[in-house]
Design an enzyme around this catalytic site. Sequence first.
Site, mmCIF file in Angstrom:
data_model
loop_
_atom_site.group_PDB
_atom_site.id
_atom_site.type_symbol
_atom_site.label_atom_id
_atom_site.label_comp_id
_atom_site.label_asym_id
_atom_site.label_seq_id
_atom_site.Cartn_x
_atom_site.Cartn_y
_atom_site.Cartn_z
ATOM 1 N N GLY A 73 20.767 -35.685 14.012
ATOM 2 C CA GLY A 73 21.491 -34.428 14.204
ATOM 3 C C GLY A 73 21.111 -33.346 13.209
ATOM 4 O O GLY A 73 21.789 -32.331 13.094
ATOM 5 N N GLU A 122 26.732 -43.388 12.384
ATOM 6 C CA GLU A 122 28.013 -42.668 12.267
ATOM 7 C C GLU A 122 29.169 -43.660 12.159
ATOM 8 O O GLU A 122 30.145 -43.422 11.455
ATOM 9 C CB GLU A 122 28.183 -41.726 13.471
ATOM 10 C CG GLU A 122 27.315 -40.490 13.313
ATOM 11 C CD GLU A 122 26.752 -39.940 14.609
ATOM 12 O OE1 GLU A 122 27.292 -40.242 15.691
ATOM 13 O OE2 GLU A 122 25.746 -39.198 14.534
ATOM 14 N N GLY A 145 20.384 -38.256 20.863
ATOM 15 C CA GLY A 145 21.725 -37.684 20.862
ATOM 16 C C GLY A 145 21.736 -36.331 21.546
ATOM 17 O O GLY A 145 21.743 -36.228 22.781
ATOM 18 N N GLY A 146 21.696 -35.267 20.742
ATOM 19 C CA GLY A 146 21.822 -33.894 21.233
ATOM 20 C C GLY A 146 20.997 -33.557 22.468
ATOM 21 O O GLY A 146 21.507 -32.954 23.414
ATOM 22 N N ASN A 188 22.576 -41.044 23.703
ATOM 23 C CA ASN A 188 23.829 -41.377 23.032
ATOM 24 C C ASN A 188 24.686 -40.111 23.029
ATOM 25 O O ASN A 188 24.404 -39.174 22.283
ATOM 26 C CB ASN A 188 23.522 -41.848 21.599
ATOM 27 C CG ASN A 188 24.787 -42.063 20.790
ATOM 28 O OD1 ASN A 188 25.889 -42.116 21.344
ATOM 29 N ND2 ASN A 188 24.636 -42.192 19.484
ATOM 30 N N TRP A 189 25.690 -40.108 23.872
ATOM 31 C CA TRP A 189 26.493 -38.887 24.024
ATOM 32 C C TRP A 189 27.543 -38.721 22.929
ATOM 33 O O TRP A 189 28.220 -37.695 22.871
ATOM 34 C CB TRP A 189 27.145 -38.854 25.408
ATOM 35 C CG TRP A 189 26.189 -38.453 26.488
ATOM 36 C CD1 TRP A 189 24.890 -38.059 26.329
ATOM 37 C CD2 TRP A 189 26.455 -38.384 27.894
ATOM 38 N NE1 TRP A 189 24.344 -37.751 27.554
ATOM 39 C CE2 TRP A 189 25.268 -37.947 28.523
ATOM 40 C CE3 TRP A 189 27.572 -38.664 28.690
ATOM 41 C CZ2 TRP A 189 25.174 -37.765 29.910
ATOM 42 C CZ3 TRP A 189 27.487 -38.490 30.065
ATOM 43 C CH2 TRP A 189 26.301 -38.046 30.666
ATOM 44 N N LYS A 190 27.717 -39.737 22.115
ATOM 45 C CA LYS A 190 28.704 -39.660 21.014
ATOM 46 C C LYS A 190 30.058 -39.175 21.561
ATOM 47 O O LYS A 190 30.398 -39.508 22.676
ATOM 48 C CB LYS A 190 28.157 -38.760 19.901
ATOM 49 C CG LYS A 190 26.720 -39.119 19.537
ATOM 50 C CD LYS A 190 26.213 -38.429 18.315
ATOM 51 C CE LYS A 190 24.784 -38.899 18.053
ATOM 52 N NZ LYS A 190 24.241 -38.436 16.789
ATOM 53 N N SER A 203 16.874 -36.771 15.941
ATOM 54 C CA SER A 203 16.304 -35.465 16.301
ATOM 55 C C SER A 203 15.111 -35.564 17.245
ATOM 56 O O SER A 203 14.147 -34.796 17.128
ATOM 57 C CB SER A 203 15.941 -34.667 15.043
ATOM 58 O OG SER A 203 17.118 -34.387 14.294
ATOM 59 N N HIS A 224 25.776 -47.953 14.993
ATOM 60 C CA HIS A 224 25.259 -46.590 14.836
ATOM 61 C C HIS A 224 25.633 -46.080 13.442
ATOM 62 O O HIS A 224 26.719 -46.376 12.943
ATOM 63 C CB HIS A 224 25.815 -45.674 15.927
ATOM 64 C CG HIS A 224 25.153 -44.335 15.908
ATOM 65 N ND1 HIS A 224 25.541 -43.336 15.048
ATOM 66 C CD2 HIS A 224 24.088 -43.858 16.603
ATOM 67 C CE1 HIS A 224 24.738 -42.290 15.228
ATOM 68 N NE2 HIS A 224 23.856 -42.577 16.167
ATOM 69 N N GLU A 235 16.921 -45.614 13.250
ATOM 70 C CA GLU A 235 17.375 -44.239 13.148
ATOM 71 C C GLU A 235 17.623 -43.878 11.685
ATOM 72 O O GLU A 235 18.687 -44.203 11.136
ATOM 73 C CB GLU A 235 18.683 -44.053 13.921
ATOM 74 C CG GLU A 235 18.571 -44.332 15.404
ATOM 75 C CD GLU A 235 19.657 -43.608 16.184
ATOM 76 O OE1 GLU A 235 19.306 -42.837 17.072
ATOM 77 O OE2 GLU A 235 20.847 -43.803 15.885
HETATM 78 P P1 PGA Z 1 20.223 -36.850 17.553
HETATM 79 O O1 PGA Z 1 21.081 -38.209 17.480
HETATM 80 O O2 PGA Z 1 19.170 -37.063 18.602
HETATM 81 O O3 PGA Z 1 21.195 -35.789 17.930
HETATM 82 O O4 PGA Z 1 19.620 -36.654 16.196
HETATM 83 C C1 PGA Z 1 20.461 -39.445 17.583
HETATM 84 C C2 PGA Z 1 21.479 -40.551 17.492
HETATM 85 O O5 PGA Z 1 22.442 -40.421 16.720
HETATM 86 O O6 PGA Z 1 21.347 -41.570 18.174
#
Ligand code: PGA
Length: 251
Positions: free
Chosen positions: A174, A98, A235-236, A9-11, A214, A96, A168
Amino acid sequence: MRKKLLLGNWKMNKTISETKEFAKSIDTLVELAKEKDIDIGVAPVYLSLQTLKELVPETFIVSAQNCHFKDSGAYTGEISIPMLKEIGIDWCIIGHSERRTYDNETSEKCNLKIVKLLENNFVPVYCVGETLEQFENNKTMDVVKDQIEKGFLNISKEDASKIVVAYEPVWSIGTGKNASKEIAENVCAFIRSLLVDLYDKETAEKVRILYGGSVKPNNIKEYMKMDDIDGALVGGASLSVESYKELIQNI
Ligand code: PGA
């Protein structure tokens, strides 16, 4: 046997040119994924979807991060499912945390989107998970149950099995504080049991349930050993080719 899935997930990261740069290594990633017999892909920003889709082989999943549930209309700043479909996209992340936090995305709204996505033969990746406060107050199962029941409303058995669920925990996204494999497995198994209640065992066994929060190359392996965890939403650690490659290698 459910095939493992690694979805990045590149956000709100990577410009079109940065996406093209990443795409130069996709053949290597796809080759590795083939050896491991897993599905892989990423969800870039809307702007990069078409570019990326045109650069990658069919087996590499290119997913949107959101969509609107209406086909068209006066919804400034939104993108509809037919628009995504026209450029060959057929996966979409929904709900998601966010978006739930910053854009007031409710499970009811997620459900409208999931229904529409399924009508259009998309694979919805439905995200659920509790906040830190809810976790500390032992509300995880209540929150997840509510999100699952609302998200799967009015969805047939056949369609339900096509949905990917991503558990999640908000406190792990994050933050570098990943949930232990036991916590993650416990909730993913609970989600599967909810699907047994809503549908039946056969349907629940078909649904892929991912863990996200994470996930890094050095901890992905422990999750993959668990019975009810069928992959990861990352994500990251999905942003650089090197780390993406290590994630695949460590699955
Ligand atoms: P993260 O993000 O791996 O950076 O914690 C995961 C996500 O939001 O899908």
